[in-house]
Structure formats: C-alpha cells, structure tokens
Design a protein around this motif. Structure first.
Motif, PDB file in Angstrom:
ATOM      1  N   ILE A 114       0.837  -1.207   0.000  1.00 34.60           N
ATOM      2  CA  ILE A 114       0.000   0.000   0.000  1.00 34.60           C
ATOM      3  C   ILE A 114       0.864   1.246   0.000  1.00 34.60           C
ATOM      4  O   ILE A 114       0.571   2.236  -0.690  1.00 34.60           O
ATOM      5  CB  ILE A 114      -0.955  -0.018   1.205  1.00 34.60           C
ATOM      6  CG1 ILE A 114      -2.054  -1.066   0.989  1.00 34.60           C
ATOM      7  CG2 ILE A 114      -1.582   1.360   1.438  1.00 34.60           C
ATOM      8  CD1 ILE A 114      -2.936  -1.307   2.190  1.00 34.60           C
ATOM      9  N   ASP A 115       1.949   1.218   0.745  1.00 35.10           N
ATOM     10  CA  ASP A 115       2.877   2.352   0.762  1.00 35.10           C
ATOM     11  C   ASP A 115       3.443   2.593  -0.637  1.00 35.10           C
ATOM     12  O   ASP A 115       3.540   3.738  -1.097  1.00 35.10           O
ATOM     13  CB  ASP A 115       3.999   2.074   1.758  1.00 35.10           C
ATOM     14  CG  ASP A 115       4.890   3.288   1.989  1.00 35.10           C
ATOM     15  OD1 ASP A 115       4.351   4.350   2.353  1.00 35.10           O
ATOM     16  OD2 ASP A 115       6.120   3.186   1.801  1.00 35.10           O
ATOM     17  N   ILE A 116       3.805   1.517  -1.336  1.00 38.51           N
ATOM     18  CA  ILE A 116       4.305   1.634  -2.709  1.00 38.51           C
ATOM     19  C   ILE A 116       3.206   2.165  -3.630  1.00 38.51           C
ATOM     20  O   ILE A 116       3.446   3.045  -4.463  1.00 38.51           O
ATOM     21  CB  ILE A 116       4.817   0.272  -3.217  1.00 38.51           C
ATOM     22  CG1 ILE A 116       6.040  -0.162  -2.414  1.00 38.51           C
ATOM     23  CG2 ILE A 116       5.156   0.337  -4.702  1.00 38.51           C
ATOM     24  CD1 ILE A 116       6.474  -1.591  -2.682  1.00 38.51           C
ATOM     25  N   TYR A 117       1.996   1.634  -3.481  1.00 35.46           N
ATOM     26  CA  TYR A 117       0.871   2.059  -4.316  1.00 35.46           C
ATOM     27  C   TYR A 117       0.611   3.560  -4.190  1.00 35.46           C
ATOM     28  O   TYR A 117       0.468   4.265  -5.204  1.00 35.46           O
ATOM     29  CB  TYR A 117      -0.379   1.273  -3.927  1.00 35.46           C
ATOM     30  CG  TYR A 117      -1.654   1.798  -4.552  1.00 35.46           C
ATOM     31  CD1 TYR A 117      -1.926   1.584  -5.894  1.00 35.46           C
ATOM     32  CD2 TYR A 117      -2.577   2.523  -3.794  1.00 35.46           C
ATOM     33  CE1 TYR A 117      -3.095   2.066  -6.480  1.00 35.46           C
ATOM     34  CE2 TYR A 117      -3.742   3.013  -4.372  1.00 35.46           C
ATOM     35  CZ  TYR A 117      -4.002   2.783  -5.706  1.00 35.46           C
ATOM     36  OH  TYR A 117      -5.149   3.278  -6.277  1.00 35.46           O
ATOM     37  N   LEU A 118       0.563   4.057  -2.965  1.00 34.81           N
ATOM     38  CA  LEU A 118       0.287   5.478  -2.751  1.00 34.81           C
ATOM     39  C   LEU A 118       1.419   6.341  -3.290  1.00 34.81           C
ATOM     40  O   LEU A 118       1.179   7.438  -3.812  1.00 34.81           O
ATOM     41  CB  LEU A 118       0.063   5.752  -1.263  1.00 34.81           C
ATOM     42  CG  LEU A 118      -1.196   5.089  -0.664  1.00 34.81           C
ATOM     43  CD1 LEU A 118      -1.261   5.339   0.838  1.00 34.81           C
ATOM     44  CD2 LEU A 118      -2.459   5.592  -1.344  1.00 34.81           C
ATOM     45  N   ASN A 119       2.648   5.845  -3.205  1.00 33.92           N
ATOM     46  CA  ASN A 119       3.778   6.586  -3.769  1.00 33.92           C
ATOM     47  C   ASN A 119       3.756   6.578  -5.294  1.00 33.92           C
ATOM     48  O   ASN A 119       4.141   7.561  -5.936  1.00 33.92           O
ATOM     49  CB  ASN A 119       5.103   6.007  -3.263  1.00 33.92           C
ATOM     50  CG  ASN A 119       5.483   6.513  -1.885  1.00 33.92           C
ATOM     51  OD1 ASN A 119       5.555   7.716  -1.668  1.00 33.92           O
ATOM     52  ND2 ASN A 119       5.698   5.618  -0.957  1.00 33.92           N
ATOM     53  N   MET A 120       3.291   5.481  -5.873  1.00 32.95           N
ATOM     54  CA  MET A 120       3.213   5.388  -7.331  1.00 32.95           C
ATOM     55  C   MET A 120       2.155   6.328  -7.908  1.00 32.95           C
ATOM     56  O   MET A 120       2.183   6.644  -9.104  1.00 32.95           O
ATOM     57  CB  MET A 120       2.926   3.954  -7.758  1.00 32.95           C
ATOM     58  CG  MET A 120       4.115   3.008  -7.589  1.00 32.95           C
ATOM     59  SD  MET A 120       5.549   3.469  -8.583  1.00 32.95           S
ATOM     60  CE  MET A 120       4.897   3.233 -10.226  1.00 32.95           C
ATOM     61  N   LEU A 121       1.233   6.786  -7.087  1.00 29.53           N
ATOM     62  CA  LEU A 121       0.222   7.739  -7.536  1.00 29.53           C
ATOM     63  C   LEU A 121       0.802   9.141  -7.712  1.00 29.53           C
ATOM     64  O   LEU A 121       0.206   9.981  -8.381  1.00 29.53           O
ATOM     65  CB  LEU A 121      -0.944   7.790  -6.543  1.00 29.53           C
ATOM     66  CG  LEU A 121      -1.777   6.510  -6.392  1.00 29.53           C
ATOM     67  CD1 LEU A 121      -2.828   6.694  -5.310  1.00 29.53           C
ATOM     68  CD2 LEU A 121      -2.441   6.124  -7.717  1.00 29.53           C
ATOM     69  N   LYS A 122       1.961   9.388  -7.122  1.00 32.71           N
ATOM     70  CA  LYS A 122       2.601  10.704  -7.225  1.00 32.71           C
ATOM     71  C   LYS A 122       3.229  10.883  -8.605  1.00 32.71           C
ATOM     72  O   LYS A 122       3.744   9.944  -9.194  1.00 32.71           O
ATOM     73  CB  LYS A 122       3.666  10.858  -6.140  1.00 32.71           C
ATOM     74  CG  LYS A 122       3.123  10.757  -4.722  1.00 32.71           C
ATOM     75  CD  LYS A 122       4.250  10.805  -3.699  1.00 32.71           C
ATOM     76  CE  LYS A 122       3.719  10.660  -2.282  1.00 32.71           C
ATOM     77  NZ  LYS A 122       4.822  10.655  -1.280  1.00 32.71           N
ATOM     78  N   GLU A 123       3.193  12.098  -9.096  1.00 30.15           N
ATOM     79  CA  GLU A 123       3.734  12.378 -10.431  1.00 30.15           C
ATOM     80  C   GLU A 123       5.244  12.187 -10.497  1.00 30.15           C
ATOM     81  O   GLU A 123       5.786  11.895 -11.556  1.00 30.15           O
ATOM     82  CB  GLU A 123       3.371  13.807 -10.858  1.00 30.15           C
ATOM     83  CG  GLU A 123       1.875  14.009 -11.111  1.00 30.15           C
ATOM     84  CD  GLU A 123       1.558  15.395 -11.631  1.00 30.15           C
ATOM     85  OE1 GLU A 123       2.513  16.184 -11.819  1.00 30.15           O
ATOM     86  OE2 GLU A 123       0.380  15.688 -11.855  1.00 30.15           O
ATOM     87  N   ASP A 124       5.930  12.374  -9.357  1.00 32.56           N
ATOM     88  CA  ASP A 124       7.391  12.262  -9.345  1.00 32.56           C
ATOM     89  C   ASP A 124       7.853  11.015  -8.600  1.00 32.56           C
ATOM     90  O   ASP A 124       8.847  11.034  -7.872  1.00 32.56           O
ATOM     91  CB  ASP A 124       8.013  13.512  -8.716  1.00 32.56           C
ATOM     92  CG  ASP A 124       7.592  13.699  -7.262  1.00 32.56           C
ATOM     93  OD1 ASP A 124       6.564  13.100  -6.855  1.00 32.56           O
ATOM     94  OD2 ASP A 124       8.280  14.436  -6.526  1.00 32.56           O
ATOM     95  N   ASN A 125       7.127   9.894  -8.769  1.00 37.98           N
ATOM     96  CA  ASN A 125       7.519   8.664  -8.082  1.00 37.98           C
ATOM     97  C   ASN A 125       8.856   8.143  -8.614  1.00 37.98           C
ATOM     98  O   ASN A 125       9.367   8.625  -9.628  1.00 37.98           O
ATOM     99  CB  ASN A 125       6.417   7.603  -8.202  1.00 37.98           C
ATOM    100  CG  ASN A 125       6.151   7.195  -9.638  1.00 37.98           C
ATOM    101  OD1 ASN A 125       7.001   6.619 -10.300  1.00 37.98           O
ATOM    102  ND2 ASN A 125       4.953   7.503 -10.129  1.00 37.98           N
ATOM    103  N   GLU A 126       9.423   7.149  -7.918  1.00 38.33           N
ATOM    104  CA  GLU A 126      10.757   6.654  -8.250  1.00 38.33           C
ATOM    105  C   GLU A 126      10.839   6.080  -9.655  1.00 38.33           C
ATOM    106  O   GLU A 126      11.854   6.214 -10.335  1.00 38.33           O
ATOM    107  CB  GLU A 126      11.181   5.590  -7.224  1.00 38.33           C
ATOM    108  CG  GLU A 126      11.448   6.132  -5.834  1.00 38.33           C
ATOM    109  CD  GLU A 126      12.557   7.167  -5.818  1.00 38.33           C
ATOM    110  OE1 GLU A 126      13.590   6.950  -6.480  1.00 38.33           O
ATOM    111  OE2 GLU A 126      12.393   8.196  -5.165  1.00 38.33           O
ATOM    112  N   VAL A 127       9.783   5.440 -10.112  1.00 36.03           N
ATOM    113  CA  VAL A 127       9.778   4.864 -11.462  1.00 36.03           C
ATOM    114  C   VAL A 127       9.838   5.976 -12.503  1.00 36.03           C
ATOM    115  O   VAL A 127      10.606   5.904 -13.471  1.00 36.03           O
ATOM    116  CB  VAL A 127       8.536   3.980 -11.679  1.00 36.03           C
ATOM    117  CG1 VAL A 127       8.397   3.588 -13.149  1.00 36.03           C
ATOM    118  CG2 VAL A 127       8.612   2.735 -10.806  1.00 36.03           C
TER     119      VAL A 127
END
Length: 358
Positions: A304-317
């Motif tokens: 869930i922590d990864i999922y919420l971070n992936m929603l950000k425009e500047d995520n690690e990916v």
C-alpha cells in the motif's frame, strides 16, 4: 559500469552489520563520495542508504523468526538501541519486531541486487510442483473438492489447472491490475465493471469476458475454503485486497488462506486470514487513495505504501525513466522489471508511463 556497481553492492553487503561510511566506500572504489552515491542511485533507482535500510530490516526478519532476542538483533545490525530498531522496523513493515516474531507474517522480500555483464539480473527458479507438494503435507484439506484456488493471472491459473497442482480443488484466475485506474466502492457490480473497463480503454463486453466470466466459480459455487495465490509485489497485493473486499461484501463465511510468494523463486508463505476489515481498507486505499487505518499483514502494508507513492507524479519509477530516456523502450522495461520488483507492473503499465515521459 555494471562491474563497478556490483563491486559497490558487494562491499555494502559485506559491511551491512557495520555503520555505513560513504567515505570508506569511496576509498574502496577509488571514486568520490558524490560519484558513488550518484551512480548507485542512477543505476539502481534507490539511494545507498535506503538500500541498506531495507536490506538490514529484511535480513533481520530471519533472525527474529529464529527467536533471537530483539535487542541482540538490533545491535547486530548496528542500531543504537532496541527502540531505534523497532521504530525503523514498524515504519517499513507496519508492525513491531515483537509482533512479527510472534506471528511471522509475510513481508516483501528485499534481496541483494546482482548484476551480470549483460545487464540482466540473476533470478532463481524453483519448481512450483515441489513447493506445492510441501504445502500439501501441512494442509492436505486444501486439496479437497470444496476448495477454490484463486490465482493472480491467467498464466498462473492455466499452469495450476492443467497440472492439477491443488488436487481435486477448483481454480479461477483474477485477470486484473487494480493498482492502476479508478475503481468503485462495490466490487464486481455493474458500476465496477463499467469503471474498470473504461480505465483499461476496453469495452464492457471484453472486460466481462476477460475478468468476470473466469471468476464464475467464485460467484456461483459455495466453498468451505478459498486459497488466494498472490505475489509479494504491489500489483498482486492490490488485486488481493480487492478480492478480500469482495469476500466481505458477499458475506463469505468459510476459511481464507493467503499463499504469498516471490515470483523469482516461488517460495510460499501460507497464512490464514480473518475477514472483517479489508473492505474498509479497500475503500481507503483504492477508492480514496488514503492510508489505511487498520493494522495489516506487513506484505500488504508495504504494498500500500508503494501504491500510494506510485500515484505521485514524481515517483521513483518516473524519475528513473526520466533520467534514462535515451535507452530504448525494451531496454528500459528490462531494467524496470529488475530494479522495481516490489512494484510488480507488467509491460503495458510501464509502456504507458514511458510513452508519457518520452
């Protein structure tokens, strides 16, 4: 450059139990501290300190599972106190070291990064049949006719069904990617189907054929037990959360087991789940995109922590793709698979991000 990066990773691994010194690493490598830090992040998509944090905490779970004293584990991994170690552990896994030691719940694996000269990452391949046979010795009742196995995806479903890996039990695939696109509060109703089909740029008819119809056993048969086969990564865990939410919405009263595994080695961690709060977590996370208020399995908490971070425009990916736009799409996808295994995206999800950035 991969050979140099591997030397860097090997040195870090050899010194995991010591206090990290970027200066000592730079002396060993013969590069400046800045260059070591920059190249590590550029190639791996993660900072050195975050890599060390995750590796130490993941390795410490094995010590906890062997019932070592928490304070001894903390000092072994160079934490200043048991309290400092416990705070870091709970931040990453969502539970305390003591809770983990008592219950040994599944966590996301964070293994040593290993690069070869061809820029491919080493993976282990362990027979699914052997692992399933091991599980059968523990819970032979899960191989009966009154059991439904729900597999994450069509390929896994076909492998299990064609080879009757779970004996006389039934099988069904969940062919979704709940970690992308909008969803609805009620799972599998008409609004859900329309919303998910629209998000995938698919027709309602095609979506029903691909996702809903294969779940016929779940909708129309009664089972004393449902076994959910889902990987540790975020992609799989959001699919798992959706199914658990549906089981609660539908009033399912039988037993539920999670068989959590790592894709690269298929080593299964089996856990019996208690329904009761997954629907509220589903609404908080997948519908409203907020942090859950309930305590969860560590592996789902991490996802869930990864999922919420992936929603950000500047995520690690996104950052990694932006820094490596000169690479071909196929090369980028290969690297993304290797560097971000805990995300669990497939080709289509990565291609969509790459096309937006390029």
């Amino acid at each position: 450059m991969n050979e140099q990066l591997q030397l860097m990773i090997d040195w870090i691994e050899d010194n995991l139990n010591n206090q990290f010194s970027l200066n000592e690493l730079s002396i060993y490598m013969g590069y400046s501290p800045y260059y070591c830090s920059f190249k590590f992040h550029q190639v791996t998509g993660i900072s050195i300190r975050r890599y060390i944090l995750f590796r130490k905490l993941y390795l410490s779970t094995k010590d906890l599972a062997n019932n070592r004293k928490i304070i001894d584990v903390a000092f072994d991994y160079d934490y200043s106190s048991q309290e400092a170690y416990s705070r870091a552990f709970k931040t990453v896994f969502g539970i305390s070291p003591r809770e983990y030691q008592l219950n040994q719940l599944p966590v996301q694996s964070f293994v040593k990064l290993t690069l070869n000269k061809d820029e491919e990452w080493c993976k282990m391949d362990v027979s699914r049949k052997i692992e399933v046979e091991r599980l059968q010795h523990k819970h032979s009742e899960l191989f009966d006719k009154d059991v439904l196995n729900i597999l994450n995806g069509q390929i896994m479903y076909e492998n299990f069904k064609d080879n009757r890996l779970m004996g006389d039990s039934d099988y069904a695939p969940f062919n979704e990617a709940m970690c992308v696109n909008a969803t609805t509060k009620q799972v599998f109703d008409k609004e859900f189907i329309y919303t998910r089909a629209f998000g995938h740029h698919d027709s309602v008819e095609n979506y029903i054929n691909k996702v809903i119809d294969p779940l016929d056993n779940l909708f129309n048969n009664e089972y004393k037990c449902i076994v959910l086969w889902f990987g540790e990564d975020m992609f799989c865990q959001m699919n798992l959360l959706t199914l658990l939410s549906y089981l609660e919405q539908s009033g399912y009263e039988g037993k539920v087991f999670l068989n959590s595994f790592r894709e690269d080695e298929f080593k299964v961690n089996q856990t019996e789940l208690k329904l009761g709060h997954y629907y509220s977590v589903y609404k908080e996370v997948l519908v409203h995109h907020t942090k859950p208020s309930n305590e969860l399995l560590p592996v789902m908490y991490q996802a869930i922590d990864i999922y919420l971070n992936m929603l950000k425009e500047d995520n690690e990916v996104v950052k990694y793709i932006s820094k490596n736009k000169d690479l071909t799409t196929s090369e980028l996808i290969k690297r993304l698979f290797a560097l971000f295994p805990t995300v669990g995206y497939g080709d289509s999800q990565y291609i969509e991000i790459i096309n937006k950035i390029k």
